[in-house]
Motif scaffolding. Structure first.
Motif, PDB file in Angstrom:
ATOM      1  N   VAL A   1       0.848  -1.197   0.000  1.00  0.00           N
ATOM      2  CA  VAL A   1       0.000   0.000   0.000  1.00  0.00           C
ATOM      3  C   VAL A   1       0.883   1.247   0.000  1.00  0.00           C
ATOM      4  CG1 VAL A   1      -1.933  -1.102   1.175  1.00  0.00           C
ATOM      5  CG2 VAL A   1      -0.107  -0.072   2.524  1.00  0.00           C
ATOM      6  N   ARG A   2       0.266   2.406  -0.102  1.00  0.00           N
ATOM      7  CA  ARG A   2       1.055   3.636  -0.051  1.00  0.00           C
ATOM      8  C   ARG A   2       1.295   4.044   1.399  1.00  0.00           C
ATOM      9  NH1 ARG A   2      -0.961   7.983  -4.600  1.00  0.00           N
ATOM     10  NH2 ARG A   2      -0.812   6.597  -6.389  1.00  0.00           N
ATOM     11  N   CYS A   3       2.536   4.399   1.712  1.00  0.00           N
ATOM     12  CA  CYS A   3       2.884   4.887   3.050  1.00  0.00           C
ATOM     13  C   CYS A   3       2.064   6.149   3.330  1.00  0.00           C
ATOM     14  CB  CYS A   3       4.381   5.191   3.110  1.00  0.00           C
ATOM     15  SG  CYS A   3       4.873   6.124   4.568  1.00  0.00           S
ATOM     16  N   GLY A   4       1.447   6.193   4.498  1.00  0.00           N
ATOM     17  CA  GLY A   4       0.602   7.320   4.857  1.00  0.00           C
ATOM     18  C   GLY A   4       1.366   8.617   5.039  1.00  0.00           C
ATOM     19  N   VAL A   5       2.681   8.533   5.222  1.00  0.00           N
ATOM     20  CA  VAL A   5       3.490   9.738   5.420  1.00  0.00           C
ATOM     21  C   VAL A   5       4.067  10.231   4.093  1.00  0.00           C
ATOM     22  CG1 VAL A   5       5.465  10.742   6.641  1.00  0.00           C
ATOM     23  CG2 VAL A   5       4.074   8.977   7.754  1.00  0.00           C
ATOM     24  N   CYS A   6       4.812   9.368   3.408  1.00  0.00           N
ATOM     25  CA  CYS A   6       5.556   9.829   2.226  1.00  0.00           C
ATOM     26  C   CYS A   6       4.972   9.382   0.894  1.00  0.00           C
ATOM     27  CB  CYS A   6       7.011   9.376   2.318  1.00  0.00           C
ATOM     28  SG  CYS A   6       7.231   7.607   2.045  1.00  0.00           S
ATOM     29  N   GLY A   7       4.072   8.405   0.910  1.00  0.00           N
ATOM     30  CA  GLY A   7       3.485   7.942  -0.348  1.00  0.00           C
ATOM     31  C   GLY A   7       4.261   6.833  -1.030  1.00  0.00           C
ATOM     32  N   ASN A   8       5.408   6.454  -0.469  1.00  0.00           N
ATOM     33  CA  ASN A   8       6.190   5.356  -1.039  1.00  0.00           C
ATOM     34  C   ASN A   8       5.434   4.038  -0.847  1.00  0.00           C
ATOM     35  OD1 ASN A   8       8.304   3.948  -2.168  1.00  0.00           O
ATOM     36  ND2 ASN A   8       9.635   4.110  -0.393  1.00  0.00           N
ATOM     37  N   TYR A   9       5.736   3.040  -1.661  1.00  0.00           N
ATOM     38  CA  TYR A   9       5.119   1.739  -1.466  1.00  0.00           C
ATOM     39  C   TYR A   9       5.608   1.141  -0.160  1.00  0.00           C
ATOM     40  CZ  TYR A   9       3.386   1.806  -6.247  1.00  0.00           C
ATOM     41  OH  TYR A   9       2.738   2.125  -7.388  1.00  0.00           O
ATOM     42  N   SER A  10       4.689   0.488   0.542  1.00  0.00           N
ATOM     43  CA  SER A  10       5.018   0.004   1.874  1.00  0.00           C
ATOM     44  C   SER A  10       4.201  -1.238   2.192  1.00  0.00           C
ATOM     45  CB  SER A  10       4.691   1.118   2.883  1.00  0.00           C
ATOM     46  OG  SER A  10       4.691   0.618   4.194  1.00  0.00           O
ATOM     47  N   GLU A  11       4.759  -2.108   3.039  1.00  0.00           N
ATOM     48  CA  GLU A  11       4.012  -3.308   3.459  1.00  0.00           C
ATOM     49  C   GLU A  11       3.127  -3.007   4.661  1.00  0.00           C
ATOM     50  OE1 GLU A  11       4.780  -7.231   3.223  1.00  0.00           O
ATOM     51  OE2 GLU A  11       6.550  -7.126   1.934  1.00  0.00           O
ATOM     52  N   GLY A  12       3.324  -1.857   5.278  1.00  0.00           N
ATOM     53  CA  GLY A  12       2.477  -1.458   6.404  1.00  0.00           C
ATOM     54  C   GLY A  12       2.001  -0.035   6.182  1.00  0.00           C
TER      55      GLY A  12
ATOM     56  N   ASN B   1       0.536  13.745  -5.030  1.00  0.00           N
ATOM     57  CA  ASN B   1       0.572  13.613  -3.582  1.00  0.00           C
ATOM     58  C   ASN B   1       1.195  14.864  -2.958  1.00  0.00           C
ATOM     59  OD1 ASN B   1       0.471  12.419  -1.033  1.00  0.00           O
ATOM     60  ND2 ASN B   1       2.414  11.333  -1.310  1.00  0.00           N
ATOM     61  N   LEU B   2       0.486  16.000  -3.113  1.00  0.00           N
ATOM     62  CA  LEU B   2       1.056  17.281  -2.678  1.00  0.00           C
ATOM     63  C   LEU B   2       0.509  17.753  -1.331  1.00  0.00           C
ATOM     64  CD1 LEU B   2       1.105  19.299  -6.027  1.00  0.00           C
ATOM     65  CD2 LEU B   2       3.089  18.796  -4.583  1.00  0.00           C
ATOM     66  N   GLN B   3      -0.772  17.481  -1.097  1.00  0.00           N
ATOM     67  CA  GLN B   3      -1.398  17.977   0.121  1.00  0.00           C
ATOM     68  C   GLN B   3      -0.669  17.500   1.374  1.00  0.00           C
ATOM     69  OE1 GLN B   3      -3.682  20.263  -0.568  1.00  0.00           O
ATOM     70  NE2 GLN B   3      -3.305  20.720   1.598  1.00  0.00           N
ATOM     71  N   SER B   4      -0.278  16.212   1.355  1.00  0.00           N
ATOM     72  CA  SER B   4       0.395  15.675   2.540  1.00  0.00           C
ATOM     73  C   SER B   4       1.814  16.227   2.671  1.00  0.00           C
ATOM     74  CB  SER B   4       0.418  14.144   2.499  1.00  0.00           C
ATOM     75  OG  SER B   4       1.154  13.681   1.402  1.00  0.00           O
ATOM     76  N   LEU B   5       2.385  16.686   1.560  1.00  0.00           N
ATOM     77  CA  LEU B   5       3.708  17.313   1.642  1.00  0.00           C
ATOM     78  C   LEU B   5       3.612  18.626   2.421  1.00  0.00           C
ATOM     79  CD1 LEU B   5       6.721  17.404   0.734  1.00  0.00           C
ATOM     80  CD2 LEU B   5       5.961  18.613  -1.311  1.00  0.00           C
TER      81      LEU B   5
ATOM     82  N   ILE C   1       5.435  19.600   6.015  1.00  0.00           N
ATOM     83  CA  ILE C   1       6.284  20.771   6.240  1.00  0.00           C
ATOM     84  C   ILE C   1       5.740  21.583   7.416  1.00  0.00           C
ATOM     85  CG2 ILE C   1       7.145  22.934   5.237  1.00  0.00           C
ATOM     86  CD1 ILE C   1       6.932  21.513   2.483  1.00  0.00           C
ATOM     87  N   GLY C   2       4.420  21.676   7.455  1.00  0.00           N
ATOM     88  CA  GLY C   2       3.779  22.461   8.506  1.00  0.00           C
ATOM     89  C   GLY C   2       3.962  21.869   9.892  1.00  0.00           C
ATOM     90  N   SER C   3       4.042  20.550   9.982  1.00  0.00           N
ATOM     91  CA  SER C   3       4.058  19.931  11.307  1.00  0.00           C
ATOM     92  C   SER C   3       5.449  19.518  11.780  1.00  0.00           C
ATOM     93  CB  SER C   3       3.141  18.704  11.313  1.00  0.00           C
ATOM     94  OG  SER C   3       3.629  17.750  10.402  1.00  0.00           O
ATOM     95  N   GLY C   4       6.425  19.440  10.876  1.00  0.00           N
ATOM     96  CA  GLY C   4       7.738  18.963  11.287  1.00  0.00           C
ATOM     97  C   GLY C   4       8.770  20.067  11.386  1.00  0.00           C
ATOM     98  N   ASN C   5      10.045  19.665  11.406  1.00  0.00           N
ATOM     99  CA  ASN C   5      11.121  20.657  11.460  1.00  0.00           C
ATOM    100  C   ASN C   5      11.901  20.656  10.143  1.00  0.00           C
ATOM    101  OD1 ASN C   5      12.046  18.097  11.996  1.00  0.00           O
ATOM    102  ND2 ASN C   5      13.736  18.783  13.280  1.00  0.00           N
ATOM    103  N   VAL C   6      11.164  20.552   9.036  1.00  0.00           N
ATOM    104  CA  VAL C   6      11.772  20.490   7.713  1.00  0.00           C
ATOM    105  C   VAL C   6      12.426  21.830   7.362  1.00  0.00           C
ATOM    106  CG1 VAL C   6      11.359  20.031   5.268  1.00  0.00           C
ATOM    107  CG2 VAL C   6       9.974  18.881   6.996  1.00  0.00           C
ATOM    108  N   GLU C   7      13.698  21.764   6.948  1.00  0.00           N
ATOM    109  CA  GLU C   7      14.411  22.987   6.569  1.00  0.00           C
ATOM    110  C   GLU C   7      14.620  23.093   5.068  1.00  0.00           C
ATOM    111  OE1 GLU C   7      18.043  23.158   8.776  1.00  0.00           O
ATOM    112  OE2 GLU C   7      16.990  23.190  10.703  1.00  0.00           O
ATOM    113  N   GLU C   8      14.735  21.941   4.416  1.00  0.00           N
ATOM    114  CA  GLU C   8      15.010  21.973   2.982  1.00  0.00           C
ATOM    115  C   GLU C   8      14.258  20.886   2.228  1.00  0.00           C
ATOM    116  OE1 GLU C   8      19.179  21.668   1.998  1.00  0.00           O
ATOM    117  OE2 GLU C   8      18.774  21.616  -0.152  1.00  0.00           O
ATOM    118  N   LEU C   9      13.696  21.294   1.084  1.00  0.00           N
ATOM    119  CA  LEU C   9      13.086  20.350   0.153  1.00  0.00           C
ATOM    120  C   LEU C   9      14.034  20.209  -1.023  1.00  0.00           C
ATOM    121  CD1 LEU C   9       9.326  21.184  -0.527  1.00  0.00           C
ATOM    122  CD2 LEU C   9      10.256  19.391   0.919  1.00  0.00           C
ATOM    123  N   ILE C  10      14.429  18.980  -1.317  1.00  0.00           N
ATOM    124  CA  ILE C  10      15.268  18.744  -2.487  1.00  0.00           C
ATOM    125  C   ILE C  10      14.377  18.132  -3.554  1.00  0.00           C
ATOM    126  CG2 ILE C  10      17.298  17.560  -3.386  1.00  0.00           C
ATOM    127  CD1 ILE C  10      18.218  17.387  -0.383  1.00  0.00           C
TER     128      ILE C  10
END
Ligand SMILES: [Zn+2]
Length: 195
Positions: free
Chosen positions: A52-63, A120-124, A128-137
């Motif tokens: 399934v898609r990871c609920g955080v990043c959207g990558n494929y995931s088994e959980g 998958n932009l909304q979750s991005l 950013i809003g909830s974490g301590n993200v400083e840079e998007l590459i």
């Protein structure tokens, strides 16, 4: 159409598989033992439920959350934005990037009817809003659509106070991240430019 022809046609829809290769595969399967065929069939059937898609990043995931997002040792100040899940796998092989990822599942392509809401932009934004993200590459492919998407994301997050950079150096223009070698990717990450 008989069963064998149907199988050949279904196999030839896979990327990189022409009619000839599809026929070779089908005849190979006919000669294979039943246990192998059963296992292969089950792996394919279970794919949509198991991966399934990871609920955080959207990558494929088994959980619900993928292994990378669950890893607390990574650098939470960095998020690398990629087009497809396979790009994560490619970048991971470079062993150069220690941050987290975000998978868009596509790029903006207005002519093909792909708009911002299809990505998958909304979750991005919420990440950013909830974490301590400083840079998007932004590591979208160096194509017109990849560049357009990178600029769109930059505008989208401008007011959130994060630095936005673009993976570019060394990657062939119009090329695909998937086919870049490890060294090129490592260099592209180190030499990323500010957007
Ligand atoms: Zn994840």
């Amino acid at each position: 159409m008989n069963h064998l022809d149907q199988l050949i046609q279904a196999l030839s829809r896979l990327p990189g598989i022409g009619k000839k290769s599809a026929a070779r595969m089908a005849y190979h399967l006919l000669r294979s033992d039943r246990e192998y065929i059963r296992q292969l069939g089950e792996l394919i059937i279970d794919l949509p439920e198991r991966i399934v898609r990871c609920g955080v990043c959207g990558n494929y995931s088994e959980g619900e959350t993928c292994g990378i997002c669950r890893d607390p040792r990574r650098d939470s100040r960095l998020i690398c934005v990629v087009e497809q899940p396979q790009d994560v796998a490619v970048l991971e092989t470079s062993h150069e990037f220690q941050g987290y990822y975000h998978v868009l599942h596509g790029v903006l392509a207005p002519l093909d009817g792909v708009g911002p809401s299809d990505l998958n932009l909304q979750s991005l934004i919420s990440r950013i809003g909830s974490g301590n993200v400083e840079e998007l590459i932004i590591a979208t492919n160096p194509t017109v659509e990849g560049d357009t998407t990178a600029l769109y994301i930059k505008k989208l997050v401008e007011h959130l106070g994060v630095k936005v950079s673009r993976l570019a150096l060394g990657l062939p223009v119009g090329g695909d991240l998937e086919y870049a070698d490890r060294l090129t990717l490592a260099r592209s990450l180190k030499g990323r430019t500010s957007l």
